[in-house]
Design an enzyme around this catalytic site. Sequence first.
Site, PDB file in Angstrom:
ATOM      1  N   ASP B 288       0.864  -1.183   0.000  1.00 44.46           N
ATOM      2  CA  ASP B 288       0.000   0.000   0.000  1.00 44.46           C
ATOM      3  C   ASP B 288       0.904   1.238   0.000  1.00 44.46           C
ATOM      4  O   ASP B 288       1.436   1.641   1.023  1.00 44.46           O
ATOM      5  CB  ASP B 288      -0.899  -0.043   1.239  1.00 44.46           C
ATOM      6  CG  ASP B 288      -1.804   1.180   1.356  1.00 44.46           C
ATOM      7  OD1 ASP B 288      -1.514   2.215   0.711  1.00 44.46           O
ATOM      8  OD2 ASP B 288      -2.781   1.111   2.119  1.00 44.46           O
ATOM      9  N   LYS B 319      -3.399   9.614  -3.360  1.00 46.29           N
ATOM     10  CA  LYS B 319      -2.831  10.834  -2.773  1.00 46.29           C
ATOM     11  C   LYS B 319      -2.028  11.685  -3.760  1.00 46.29           C
ATOM     12  O   LYS B 319      -2.613  12.308  -4.630  1.00 46.29           O
ATOM     13  CB  LYS B 319      -2.013  10.473  -1.523  1.00 46.29           C
ATOM     14  CG  LYS B 319      -2.931  10.029  -0.346  1.00 46.29           C
ATOM     15  CD  LYS B 319      -2.190  10.102   0.956  1.00 46.29           C
ATOM     16  CE  LYS B 319      -3.000   9.612   2.146  1.00 46.29           C
ATOM     17  NZ  LYS B 319      -3.712  10.704   2.820  1.00 46.29           N
ATOM     18  N   THR B 344     -18.688   1.538 -13.195  1.00 38.67           N
ATOM     19  CA  THR B 344     -19.090   2.513 -14.218  1.00 38.67           C
ATOM     20  C   THR B 344     -17.924   3.388 -14.658  1.00 38.67           C
ATOM     21  O   THR B 344     -17.604   3.456 -15.844  1.00 38.67           O
ATOM     22  CB  THR B 344     -20.233   3.408 -13.705  1.00 38.67           C
ATOM     23  OG1 THR B 344     -21.373   2.581 -13.469  1.00 38.67           O
ATOM     24  CG2 THR B 344     -20.611   4.473 -14.743  1.00 38.67           C
TER      25      THR B 344
END
Lengths: 457, 457
Positions: B288, B319, B344
């Site tokens: 991460d 970020k 979507t």
Amino acid sequence: MAEEPVAPRVLTQVPGPRTLSTKKELDPIFDSRATQLVIDYEKSYGNYFVDADGNAYLDVYAQIASIPLGYNHPALAAAVQTPKMISALINRPAIGNFPSMDWLSSLEDGILRVCPVGLKQVFTAQSGSEANELAFKAAFMYYRRLQRGEGVEWSDHEIKTAMTNQSPGSPELAILSFTNSFHGRGFGSLSATRSKPVHKMDIPSFKWPQAPFPRLRYPLDEYESENAVEEDSCLQVVQHIIDTWHCPVAGVIVEPIQSEGGDNHASSAFFGRLRALTKKHNIILIVDEVQTGFGATGRFWGHEHWQLSSPPDIVTFSKKAQTAGYFFSDQMLRPDKAYRQFNTWMGDPARVLLCKAIIDVILNQGLVERTAHIGDILYGKLSELAKKHPDKVINLRGKGKGTYIAFDTVNSSALLKKMRTAGINIGSCGVDTIRLRPMLVFDECHGKVSKSSAIAP
Amino acid sequence: MAEEPVAPRVLTQVPGPRTLSTKKELDPIFDSRATQLVIDYEKSYGNYFVDADGNAYLDVYAQIASIPLGYNHPALAAAVQTPKMISALINRPAIGNFPSMDWLSSLEDGILRVCPVGLKQVFTAQSGSEANELAFKAAFMYYRRLQRGEGVEWSDHEIKTAMTNQSPGSPELAILSFTNSFHGRGFGSLSATRSKPVHKMDIPSFKWPQAPFPRLRYPLDEYESENAVEEDSCLQVVQHIIDTWHCPVAGVIVEPIQSEGGDNHASSAFFGRLRALTKKHNIILIVDEVQTGFGATGRFWGHEHWQLSSPPDIVTFSKKAQTAGYFFSDQMLRPDKAYRQFNTWMGDPARVLLCKAIIDVILNQGLVERTAHIGDILYGKLSELAKKHPDKVINLRGKGKGTYIAFDTVNSSALLKKMRTAGINIGSCGVDTIRLRPMLVFDECHGKVSKSSAIAP
């Protein structure tokens, strides 16, 4: 819009060679298996998009129901070139901590102008899925707040168990949703989604309950009494689940018209009783207006059709809003402490500004009322077609719901392909349902486009 | 940047009267309890932001570590006014179905230029939280694909149970994370987050395991052997959990430096062994890099410091990228069918274009290398301060990690307030940790700002 084509123009096979070559080039770095057409958006106008091969399609799918005003709308082009927008794009704030001086007016003159009756607070987000999950979190915190008692502090045991994903800090609580519903694809929203296995296979989920969504017969006005029996039976299951589920049901989420799941309708009476039932049990009713919101049903919000005596607790939005979030009114749905509903960006102020510009156009041009009117004409025409071809246009639905119209057919994917070859881009849902999801600038002339009017080389 | 102030300027009390009045006006419609300052972004430049009261602060918190190049960077202002950007903003596509002709080059000339070594495929998203959840889903699908056997179709039983949130269609599988980690606040990412009760209280979660993250002694080079013992013990717990957890561990997620949880470091050896351990068990290792990515550690990606012999399976970002997503390489992490990882919008092409402009500046100006250099100077100065005030600057850490520097103190919130009154905006994390999170345009002159240099009326 002057630049909008007057008819579709299909010059190549569909998909054309440039779509196919770009799709192939894209695939090694970005999974392109779902790519249908590669689009030249700079050349697309109004209800038409133009693909990489120069084909122009009338687009009544609108990026999965998410383009509100057509391609390259001049008012939106102007809105994104203002100093405020430039600043919002390049100086993206952590809105919760350091909002801009414009944030209040972005909301007040934008999304708040169209808030559902009675729901005057907003929480901004980035997708429908995120909006629904934030709504679930609000429902869970509300439930525990009532259970714990107002002002009662978290116990050490709660704090400790919250950190280890154990009850009571992280309690067993459920969101009830309906069969065939679609509420998103995050781990929480996907647990409530019940539309297709391809969405859910192999993904761990919360053991939340689903109630049957009414399977109505269409046209609704011809089957009122049978449909009332069906709806009553579904509501009885809702009641039964609330009474017997292995953990408390803190929230119920429902779409005004089930979209991805097949454009399934229910009556205003059904939703009225669902509101009464949830209210009686102090369960948060979340109305998912991600697809139905922003005018396509001929009302700004799909749930306005129900004329509820008491509003939903939470209404979520995204897609045509071009930003996302949820509305609510009850102060108790605002957590008892700051930072419980919080994240770095908390939405995107650039997209919130764009939403304001969209709302300006919708309201100034009366596009919701116009969509109601155009929808009536469109439904009338399709009704004639259904009478002529009852084996191909089946269960036509959406009467009085603007352009939010759908019908079942025998082989929807073959029909979609054929339509695209004729220069019309359209979507499907459910098993074999064709859904019309045109933009709010869809007009009578667009409804008259036919294969013979298409321009071919 | 010419317009950047040369020193902080604090003209009012902090927060000033205009921040307070705006906060009060905002609150009825948008929960403003977390609002710290209301900012005039159009007047903010470089490392300084200006609040609604005209106070200029040196900002070394950077919107929770998410502003890459300072406020109103001219290259970014130019990038958002191009025809491509305008089109991306007002014609937002469903990228998975209808990507623009520019999508390939947006990725190739942008985010792919900086992909971690060996990870040349990207999946775009809108937030770090979403990126991590998409990574979790990839890990779960991968696990089940191996278990099911390549090419084996889903059984009717799997399909049926997936739709009812039951195993085997919706299996019990876990993501292992570490104590004090932060991975987001969706229902999946929050189940892996272990930083603070305010994030987790009252929210249902998956019964996933946490292993202790090493609690090292600083400075690291003075406590090598003690720290090695601690790290070994943590890795033994990881092994034990993998062997004994009630369900299979399909993925492990870890931050290169635990940020929200207190700026906790671990050695390259620790991460190397974690990679080996996950590889041995065929468990997907997700790094991460939402906060550590994009240069602040003095390398483009925080995990480059480890010099792994075999790269992580997935690296997530957000970020400072101003968009979000994850990188991967293994073709098996691309699901066996289209539409299994899909939604979507699948990211925001406008933010992906902005990211490209950010990367251009970072690479052209060598900002990562410069940050490494400035970080060394900054660490040196703070090291002197720590020697002078060992009771106030405690456990200084981040040596050789660019400007990604932190220290513990006795009352961080009081210090933050005091700093802000002196015109410096700074952030905290963990229990009582001050974290420096300046932008990549932080320079020596900014490190020399002191109370006495601040301009007051």
